[in-house]
Write a protein that holds these residues in place. Structure first.
Motif, PDB file in Angstrom:
ATOM      1  N   THR A  78       0.827  -1.201   0.000  1.00  0.00           N
ATOM      2  CA  THR A  78       0.000   0.000   0.000  1.00  0.00           C
ATOM      3  C   THR A  78       0.867   1.260   0.000  1.00  0.00           C
ATOM      4  O   THR A  78       0.595   2.207  -0.745  1.00  0.00           O
ATOM      5  N   CYS A  79       1.918   1.259   0.807  1.00  0.00           N
ATOM      6  CA  CYS A  79       2.817   2.423   0.850  1.00  0.00           C
ATOM      7  C   CYS A  79       3.505   2.634  -0.486  1.00  0.00           C
ATOM      8  O   CYS A  79       3.615   3.776  -0.959  1.00  0.00           O
ATOM      9  N   VAL A  80       3.957   1.549  -1.113  1.00  0.00           N
ATOM     10  CA  VAL A  80       4.615   1.664  -2.416  1.00  0.00           C
ATOM     11  C   VAL A  80       3.652   2.232  -3.447  1.00  0.00           C
ATOM     12  O   VAL A  80       3.986   3.146  -4.210  1.00  0.00           O
ATOM     13  N   THR A  81       2.432   1.710  -3.469  1.00  0.00           N
ATOM     14  CA  THR A  81       1.427   2.184  -4.422  1.00  0.00           C
ATOM     15  C   THR A  81       1.091   3.651  -4.181  1.00  0.00           C
ATOM     16  O   THR A  81       0.979   4.433  -5.130  1.00  0.00           O
ATOM     17  N   LEU A  82       0.950   4.016  -2.927  1.00  0.00           N
ATOM     18  CA  LEU A  82       0.645   5.409  -2.598  1.00  0.00           C
ATOM     19  C   LEU A  82       1.791   6.330  -3.022  1.00  0.00           C
ATOM     20  O   LEU A  82       1.556   7.402  -3.599  1.00  0.00           O
ATOM     21  N   ASN A  83       3.012   5.922  -2.771  1.00  0.00           N
ATOM     22  CA  ASN A  83       4.164   6.738  -3.184  1.00  0.00           C
ATOM     23  C   ASN A  83       4.225   6.879  -4.702  1.00  0.00           C
ATOM     24  O   ASN A  83       4.515   7.969  -5.218  1.00  0.00           O
ATOM     25  N   LYS A  84       3.944   5.808  -5.433  1.00  0.00           N
ATOM     26  CA  LYS A  84       3.926   5.879  -6.891  1.00  0.00           C
ATOM     27  C   LYS A  84       2.836   6.837  -7.371  1.00  0.00           C
ATOM     28  O   LYS A  84       3.035   7.612  -8.312  1.00  0.00           O
ATOM     29  N   THR A  85       1.683   6.771  -6.709  1.00  0.00           N
ATOM     30  CA  THR A  85       0.572   7.646  -7.081  1.00  0.00           C
ATOM     31  C   THR A  85       0.924   9.106  -6.848  1.00  0.00           C
ATOM     32  O   THR A  85       0.656   9.965  -7.693  1.00  0.00           O
ATOM     33  N   MET A  88       3.327  10.218  -9.485  1.00  0.00           N
ATOM     34  CA  MET A  88       2.632  10.381 -10.763  1.00  0.00           C
ATOM     35  C   MET A  88       1.850  11.697 -10.784  1.00  0.00           C
ATOM     36  O   MET A  88       1.870  12.425 -11.774  1.00  0.00           O
ATOM     37  N   ILE A  89       1.188  12.003  -9.681  1.00  0.00           N
ATOM     38  CA  ILE A  89       0.422  13.251  -9.601  1.00  0.00           C
ATOM     39  C   ILE A  89       1.360  14.450  -9.705  1.00  0.00           C
ATOM     40  O   ILE A  89       1.070  15.430 -10.404  1.00  0.00           O
ATOM     41  N   LEU A  95       3.783  18.646 -15.762  1.00  0.00           N
ATOM     42  CA  LEU A  95       3.490  18.664 -17.198  1.00  0.00           C
ATOM     43  C   LEU A  95       2.391  19.659 -17.558  1.00  0.00           C
ATOM     44  O   LEU A  95       2.408  20.274 -18.612  1.00  0.00           O
ATOM     45  N   THR A  96       1.430  19.807 -16.681  1.00  0.00           N
ATOM     46  CA  THR A  96       0.297  20.686 -16.979  1.00  0.00           C
ATOM     47  C   THR A  96       0.440  22.059 -16.351  1.00  0.00           C
ATOM     48  O   THR A  96      -0.450  22.897 -16.489  1.00  0.00           O
ATOM     49  N   ASP A  97       1.517  22.288 -15.634  1.00  0.00           N
ATOM     50  CA  ASP A  97       1.732  23.548 -14.914  1.00  0.00           C
ATOM     51  C   ASP A  97       0.581  23.874 -13.971  1.00  0.00           C
ATOM     52  O   ASP A  97       0.173  25.017 -13.821  1.00  0.00           O
TER      53      ASP A  97
END
Length: 113
Positions: A78-85, A88-89, A95-97
């Motif tokens: 869960t921690c790994v997935t949350l960190n990846k998320t 990504m955000i 990218l979108t400023d």
């Protein structure tokens, strides 16, 4: 979650220790204070029942161990997935400023209600 797992392990260990102490006291009391118990339950039977209870606690502890391991693994995933998320955000924001401001106390209270 690890705190609860640790607390349960400690509870099982304490119960195991308490049962050992009770068993010792019963054996000592029977040997020294009641050499012939007439009309009461057989002390040997009581000791066997106490041993059965202790065995039950040990079985529960043995069954509990794999669950604790699974909980730790799940927490890690869960921690790994949350960190990846989060990463990504952040990349999408770059990218979108677009920058999102942190919630104020008022907005946090509104969302929680």
């Amino acid at each position: 979650m690890e705190v609860e797992v640790h607390k349960l392990e400690m509870m099982f260990q304490k119960a195991d220790s308490d049962l050992d102490c009770i068993l010792y006291r019963l054996e000592y009391g029977i040997k020294n204070n009641h050499p012939d118990l007439a009309g009461t339950k057989n002390p040997v039977t009581l000791l066997k029942e106490l041993s059965a209870i202790k065995s039950g606690y040990q079985t529960l502890h043995t069954c509990f161990k794999p669950i604790a391991v699974e909980q730790k693994e799940t927490k890690g995933y869960t921690c790994v997935t949350l960190n990846k998320t989060v990463t990504m955000i952040q990349e999408l924001q770059k990218l979108t400023d677009l920058k999102l401001s942190p919630l104020t106390k008022n907005r946090k209270l509104q969302k929680s209600n």
